[in-house]
Scaffold this motif. Structure first.
Motif, PDB file in Angstrom:
ATOM      1  N   SER A  39       0.826  -1.191   0.000  1.00 18.39           N
ATOM      2  CA  SER A  39       0.000   0.000   0.000  1.00 18.39           C
ATOM      3  C   SER A  39       0.865   1.246   0.000  1.00 18.39           C
ATOM      4  N   LYS A  42       3.747   2.517   2.237  1.00 20.25           N
ATOM      5  CA  LYS A  42       4.568   1.447   2.804  1.00 20.25           C
ATOM      6  C   LYS A  42       5.764   1.137   1.903  1.00 20.25           C
ATOM      7  N   THR A 173       2.594   5.703  12.788  1.00 20.82           N
ATOM      8  CA  THR A 173       3.858   5.880  13.526  1.00 20.82           C
ATOM      9  C   THR A 173       4.447   7.272  13.315  1.00 20.82           C
ATOM     10  N   TYR A 256      -7.084   4.558   7.798  1.00 20.56           N
ATOM     11  CA  TYR A 256      -6.246   5.745   7.612  1.00 20.56           C
ATOM     12  C   TYR A 256      -6.897   6.818   6.733  1.00 20.56           C
ATOM     13  N   SER A 284      -2.544   7.453   0.915  1.00 19.08           N
ATOM     14  CA  SER A 284      -1.424   6.551   1.203  1.00 19.08           C
ATOM     15  C   SER A 284      -1.765   5.085   0.975  1.00 19.08           C
ATOM     16  N   GLY A 285      -2.944   4.808   0.421  1.00 17.24           N
ATOM     17  CA  GLY A 285      -3.273   3.415   0.090  1.00 17.24           C
ATOM     18  C   GLY A 285      -4.034   2.733   1.216  1.00 17.24           C
TER      19      GLY A 285
HETATM   20  C1  LIG Z   1       0.763   2.733   7.576  1.00 21.38           C
HETATM   21  C2  LIG Z   1      -0.151   3.683   6.917  1.00 21.38           C
HETATM   22  C3  LIG Z   1      -0.184   5.060   7.267  1.00 21.38           C
HETATM   23  C4  LIG Z   1       0.624   5.623   8.392  1.00 21.38           C
HETATM   24  O1  LIG Z   1       1.977   5.761   8.113  1.00 21.38           O
HETATM   25  P1  LIG Z   1       2.999   6.086   9.272  1.00 21.38           P
HETATM   26  O2  LIG Z   1       4.268   6.321   8.572  1.00 21.38           O
HETATM   27  O3  LIG Z   1       3.059   4.869  10.167  1.00 21.38           O
HETATM   28  O4  LIG Z   1       2.494   7.267  10.026  1.00 21.38           O
HETATM   29  C5  LIG Z   1      -1.045   5.881   6.571  1.00 21.38           C
HETATM   30  N1  LIG Z   1      -1.837   5.398   5.592  1.00 21.38           N
HETATM   31  C6  LIG Z   1      -1.831   4.111   5.246  1.00 21.38           C
HETATM   32  C7  LIG Z   1      -2.766   3.647   4.185  1.00 21.38           C
HETATM   33  C8  LIG Z   1      -1.002   3.204   5.894  1.00 21.38           C
HETATM   34  O5  LIG Z   1      -1.042   1.905   5.549  1.00 21.38           O
END
Ligand SMILES: *Cc1c(COP(=O)(O)O)cnc(C)c1O
Length: 300
Positions: A39, A42, A173, A256, A284-285
């Motif tokens: 995703s 990541k 995180t 998220y 961010s997926g």
């Molecule tokens: C893991 C994730 C986040 C958060 O990212 P961090 O770097 O841990 O703050 C945000 N959006 C998605 C879709 C995630 O999978």
């Protein structure tokens, strides 16, 4: 197995009656399009860890996560792409039936170890792993760490970030947010929507990933949109995600990006933006996580 397709990333304009009336430009960076399983963010967080593992001639990468972790599944997929073995150290007892996420991780070749919540919070490794620890490259839970943040800072290379006045992203995180802060310019404001309940140590965890100069950049974490905590949801959130999809055809995940978009629309309603603000939202997926929901909840 699909490779990572950075060419697939687009920046889409979000046109909803609301933002048009307020003359606010909303754009969304579609990192969700790079891969069906790894995703969005990541991949960016993992890439330097993988590189380090390869330079150190490690055979295996291992990391920590819960039963629905996007990070675990991304670690499994990324390891497979680079012909590394992968281990997932999973919080809690082994369930009778694996979650969809963990089934997927296993099918990508990941070996799972279930450890008790106490051992998990102390990060106490199982003996089988300790015995071969020299062959293993360990990655923190959620990919937290400097290499993760530096990887996330390269998100800015695929789009011209400069022109935006505000950049919004979801915060687990805080590693992605730290990366975005690293690559931001002085005129930009970076806002993270925390998806954990009252995770007030997050600011200092983010600061640990920043240089003194980067710490002075303009960033803020908003804690009001966790919906009760990590992976918690309610009808209002689900209805919002469905309505957002109806209007834009953009899918979000309930852990998220659904909360991120909900927060931005709520802040729009509260009139915190000025006309001509140019806002970039990072998608961010995380869409694989929706597979843990009941089938008819989401319309996409
Ligand atoms: C893991 C994730 C986040 C958060 O990212 P961090 O770097 O841990 O703050 C945000 N959006 C998605 C879709 C995630 O999978």
């Amino acid at each position: 197995m699909n490779t990572i397709d950075l060419q697939a990333i687009t920046i889409d304009k979000i046109k909803v009656p609301f933002s048009e009336k307020l003359k606010i430009n909303l754009s969304i960076l579609r990192l969700d399009k790079i891969h069906p399983i790894i995703s969005g963010n990541k991949w960016f967080k993992l890439k330097y860890y993988i590189k380090e593992a390869l330079t150190q001639h490690k055979k295996t990468i291992a990391s920590f996560g819960g039963a629905f972790s996007n990070h675990i599944i991304a670690t499994a997929a990324a390891a497979k792409l680079y012909n590394l073995k992968s281990i997932g150290i999973i919080r809690g007892e082994e369930p009778k039936k694996l979650s969809h996420t963990l089934q997927e991780a296993v099918s990508l070749g990941m070996k799972l170890y279930f450890i008790s919540r106490i051992n998990y919070s102390n990060k106490t490794l199982p003996n089988e792993i300790i015995e071969v620890i020299d062959e293993i490259y360990l990655i923190n839970e959620g990919g937290y760490g400097l290499a993760g943040a530096v990887g996330a800072s390269s998100i800015s290379e695929i789009s011209s970030f400069e022109k935006y006045s505000h950049i919004y992203c979801a915060v687990g995180t805080g590693t992605m947010l730290a990366g975005i802060i690293k690559s931001s310019s002085p005129h930009q404001k970076i806002i993270g929507i925390s998806v954990l309940k009252n995770n007030l140590s997050i600011e200092s965890e983010i600061n640990q990933l920043l240089t003194d100069e980067e710490k002075t950049k303009d960033f803020q974490i908003i804690h009001d949109y966790s919906f009760g905590g990590y992976a918690k949801k309610n009808d209002e959130l689900i209805e919002f995600m469905n309505e957002f999809y109806r209007q834009t055809k953009i899918p979000t995940d309930f852990v998220y990006t659904g909360k991120l978009l909900f927060a931005i629309f709520d802040l729009l309603k509260k009139n915190i933006f000025k006309s001509d603000d140019d806002i970039l939202i990072i998608h961010s997926g995380g869409l694989q996580g929706n597979s843990s929901l009941a089938k008819d909840l989401l319309i996409f």
